[in-house]
Design an enzyme around this catalytic site. Structure first.
Site, PDB file in Angstrom:
ATOM      1  N   SER A  62      12.360   1.712  -8.928  1.00 15.21           N
ATOM      2  CA  SER A  62      11.577   1.710  -7.686  1.00 15.21           C
ATOM      3  C   SER A  62      10.359   0.804  -7.734  1.00 15.21           C
ATOM      4  O   SER A  62       9.916   0.309  -6.697  1.00 15.21           O
ATOM      5  CB  SER A  62      11.155   3.136  -7.343  1.00 15.21           C
ATOM      6  OG  SER A  62      10.484   3.735  -8.441  1.00 15.21           O
ATOM      7  N   LYS A  64       7.971   0.340  -1.546  1.00 13.74           N
ATOM      8  CA  LYS A  64       7.128   0.809  -0.441  1.00 13.74           C
ATOM      9  C   LYS A  64       6.989  -0.199   0.708  1.00 13.74           C
ATOM     10  O   LYS A  64       6.853   0.180   1.864  1.00 13.74           O
ATOM     11  CB  LYS A  64       5.727   1.158  -0.957  1.00 13.74           C
ATOM     12  CG  LYS A  64       5.674   2.298  -1.950  1.00 13.74           C
ATOM     13  CD  LYS A  64       5.616   3.613  -1.252  1.00 13.74           C
ATOM     14  CE  LYS A  64       5.464   4.842  -2.115  1.00 13.74           C
ATOM     15  NZ  LYS A  64       5.466   4.798  -3.548  1.00 13.74           N
ATOM     16  N   GLU A 105      -2.023   7.337   3.984  1.00 18.19           N
ATOM     17  CA  GLU A 105      -2.455   8.092   2.808  1.00 18.19           C
ATOM     18  C   GLU A 105      -1.904   7.363   1.586  1.00 18.19           C
ATOM     19  O   GLU A 105      -0.939   6.621   1.688  1.00 18.19           O
ATOM     20  CB  GLU A 105      -1.886   9.508   2.855  1.00 18.19           C
ATOM     21  CG  GLU A 105      -0.441   9.665   2.317  1.00 18.19           C
ATOM     22  CD  GLU A 105       0.631   8.917   3.110  1.00 18.19           C
ATOM     23  OE1 GLU A 105       0.395   8.660   4.310  1.00 18.19           O
ATOM     24  OE2 GLU A 105       1.684   8.594   2.541  1.00 18.19           O
TER      25      GLU A 105
END
Ligand SMILES: *Cc1c(COP(=O)(O)O)cnc(C)c1O
Length: 395
Positions: free
Chosen positions: A377, A89, A111
């Protein structure tokens, strides 16, 4: 460019910008500027330096020998779990905040579901000294306590959202509402390849560093740039988009996307949007959406808070529709077992999201000579409570 975005912001029939009047100007400004700013040498220099020194890139491409033996193919893991803050991210949050600053914005909203994107955004806001407001469904606030504490320590304001089933979809609605009220000074940092054009393309480009590195690293280690398979999990689809990006037009590389089936695609507790969704508009773009006959959103379910989203990035809807990607549905149980397997074989505790990609390996028939690159991830630290409860007595 058969599989990538066109100049109107569409991937085949999916994408576009379906936004309220008041945001039209913001989206138009962003569209007019993002490629220009991202191409500036000064922007590139600052982003690349921070990716290297702050995020910790390049992340390793690790040949997992014991896992390979179990799978029956040569498996490499792309270690996004080793990024600062624990997941891919940050690649995107960092890119977007540098862009926001150059566009003169002073306030950031975001968000978050599991809290990983909220943490990444709060992190870059601390780094850049910008005000940060993170919307998070109240259900997620309760179940992702650690990440809420991290965001607060980083100086972000975390706003619990009480609408809907109080998870990611509802948090996204609220972030968009805030942006509508503050279009002038506020930049909305979206956490995946979703939202109105140009967000899906912009986020895909910021995450494309993953496949850029895979090409170089695989060439070094394997003597060729192209694997036989690329495997990644899809929530909104950003780590998968980054993993696939530079291989989209290389048809010999098979693209495998693993989505969260929850308790199973034939139950009412699932988040397998590509399997179950129909064409609709959600959060500013046209894609596949889990919805009832009269267009009400169906609440998704997955054990992984990062994958229980009722939509999917338009790129992935298109790749699946064209048959360019193969989408496999993975249940909670399969993902949890795969997480434990990786932990015991390689000493790597993956995020439950990433474990969905790992579980997909057992659904593919490999040749022993196949080279597989799977993106891990994120790391599993945030999921330790869920793992402990799930495996109670067994680990
Ligand atoms: C957020 C998250 C995901 C899902 O998001 P994508 O946009 O589909 O990548 C997957 N894995 C981890 C570790 C995450 O934090």
């Amino acid at each position: 460019m058969k599989y990538n975005v066109d100049e109107n912001g569409y991937y085949g029939e999916f994408g576009g910008a379906y936004v309220p009047e008041i945001l039209y100007r913001n989206v138009k400004d962003l569209k007019a500027n993002y490629l220009k700013i991202m191409g500036e040498p000064d922007f590139q220099k600052e982003l690349n330096q921070l990716l290297h020194d702050y995020v910790g890139r390049p992340t390793p491409l690790y040949q997992a020998k014991r896992l390979s033996e179990a799978v029956g193919a040569k498996v490499y893991l792309k270690r996004e779990d080793l990024c600062h803050t624990g997941a891919h991210k940050l690649n995107n949050a960092l890119g977007q905040i540098l862009l926001a600053r150059r566009m003169g914005k002073t306030r950031i909203v975001a968000e978050t579901g599991a809290g990983q994107h909220g943490v990444a955004t709060a992190t870059v806001c601390a780094l850049m000294n910008m005000e940060c407001v993170v919307y998070m469904g109240e259900t997620d606030v309760k179940r992702q306590f650690l990440n809420v504490q991290r965001m607060k320590m980083l100086g972000a304001k975390v706003v619990p959202v009480m609408s809907g089933n109080r998870t990611l979809k509802d948090a996204t609605n609220e972030a968009i509402r805030d942006w509508c009220c503050n279009p002038r000074d506020t930049f909305y940092i979206i956490g995946s390849v979703v939202g109105p054009d140009p967000y899906p393309d912009m986020v895909a480009r910021f995450q494309s560093v993953i496949s850029e590195e895979i090409k170089r690293q695989l060439k070094e280690q394997e003597g060729r740039e192209n694997p036989d398979y690329l495997v990644a999990c899809v929530g909104g689809g950003s780590n998968a988009a980054g993993t696939f990006y530079h291989y989209l037009d290389t048809d010999s590389v098979k693209l495998i996307a693993a989505e969260a089936a929850g308790l199973g695609v034939d139950t009412d507790k699932s988040a397998a949007t590509i399997h179950l969704g129909r064409v609709g508009v959600l959060h500013g773009s046209k894609s596949l959406v889990m919805q009832t006959d009269d267009g009400q959103i169906i609440e998704p379910y997955s054990i992984s808070a990062g994958l229980d989203y009722p939509g999917i990035g338009p790129m992935h809807a298109h790749l699946a529709r064209c048959g360019r990607s193969q989408v496999l549905a993975v249940t909670d149980q399969q993902a949890m077992d795969a997480a434990l397997q990786l932990t015991r074989l390689e000493g790597i505790i993956p995020a439950i999201e990433s474990a969905h990609a790992l579980a997909a390996l057992s659904q593919i028939k490999f040749k022993p000579t196949d080279v597989v690159v799977l993106t891990v991830s994120g790391r599993g630290d945030k999921d330790m409570n869920t793992f402990s409860t799930y495996f109670e007595g067994k680990i």
